[in-house]
Design an enzyme around this catalytic site. Structure first.
Site, short mmCIF file in Angstrom:
data_model
loop_
_atom_site.label_atom_id
_atom_site.label_comp_id
_atom_site.label_asym_id
_atom_site.label_seq_id
_atom_site.Cartn_x
_atom_site.Cartn_y
_atom_site.Cartn_z
N GLY A 178 3.44 42.93 -2.34
CA GLY A 178 3.87 42.22 -1.13
C GLY A 178 5.38 42.17 -1.00
N CYS A 179 6.05 41.89 -2.11
CA CYS A 179 7.51 41.79 -2.09
C CYS A 179 8.14 43.15 -1.83
CB CYS A 179 8.02 41.19 -3.41
SG CYS A 179 7.44 39.50 -3.66
N THR A 180 7.51 44.20 -2.34
CA THR A 180 8.01 45.56 -2.09
C THR A 180 7.87 45.89 -0.61
OG1 THR A 180 7.48 46.27 -4.34
CG2 THR A 180 7.70 48.00 -2.66
N ALA B 20 10.56 43.98 1.31
CA ALA B 20 11.91 44.52 1.07
C ALA B 20 12.08 45.87 1.78
CB ALA B 20 12.16 44.66 -0.42
#
Length: 163
Positions: free
Chosen positions: A46-48, A51
């Protein structure tokens, strides 16, 4: 319960280290608008996605006068790997003691798979040219957040290409 920020609040000043070891302060951006977003961990799916979405739209954000700062508890070395692995162009900042996250209301109790846990609350705070909170969004979704944010800020989405 951590206090959340609201539009009109003065954004808490901070100085954090980026993935190259350089110190970056919020006050470095006075006179420009800054999107400060908080995420739990570099190199997670999710963070990838989030970003990469910010990186893909960075030029259009900058064209509208915005800078993007991503803040996580990860150490600068891990952030450098994240940048290299995913060709990220946004500024990645390390908040290992989570003090900035706490000042911004982006750390505290949250629900995870039905349980209440302490952790990073995925959040986005937009700071205006004078250092005031323009928009504060908490518990945002990783996927689709950047497009929603652009809509909330009334920015042009015509040239967006999802990855």
């Amino acid at each position: 319960m951590t206090e959340r920020l609201s539009p009109g609040d003065t954004a808490p000043e901070f100085t954090l280290t980026d993935d190259t070891g350089t110190e970056v302060a919020l006050s470095d951006f006075l006179g420009r608008k800054v999107i400060v977003y908080f995420y739990p961990a570099a190199m997670t799916p999710g963070c990838t996605k989030q970003a990469c979405d910010f990186t893909d739209t960075l030029d259009s954000f900058r064209a509208e006068g915005y800078e993007v700062l991503g803040i996580s508890p990860d150490k600068p070395e891990k952030l450098a790997k994240f940048r290299a692995r995913d060709a990220l162009t946004i500024t990645l900042l390390s908040d290992p003691d989570k003090s900035v996250m706490q000042q911004y209301g982006a750390y505290g109790e949250k629900k995870l798979y039905g349980k209440t846990v302490e952790g990073v609350i995925r959040s986005t705070v937009v700071v205006d040219e004078d250092g005031k909170v323009f928009l504060a969004q908490y518990n945002v979704k990783a996927t689709g957040h950047v497009a929603k944010l652009r809509k909330d800020l009334a920015l042009n989405n015509a040239d967006e290409e999802p990855r």
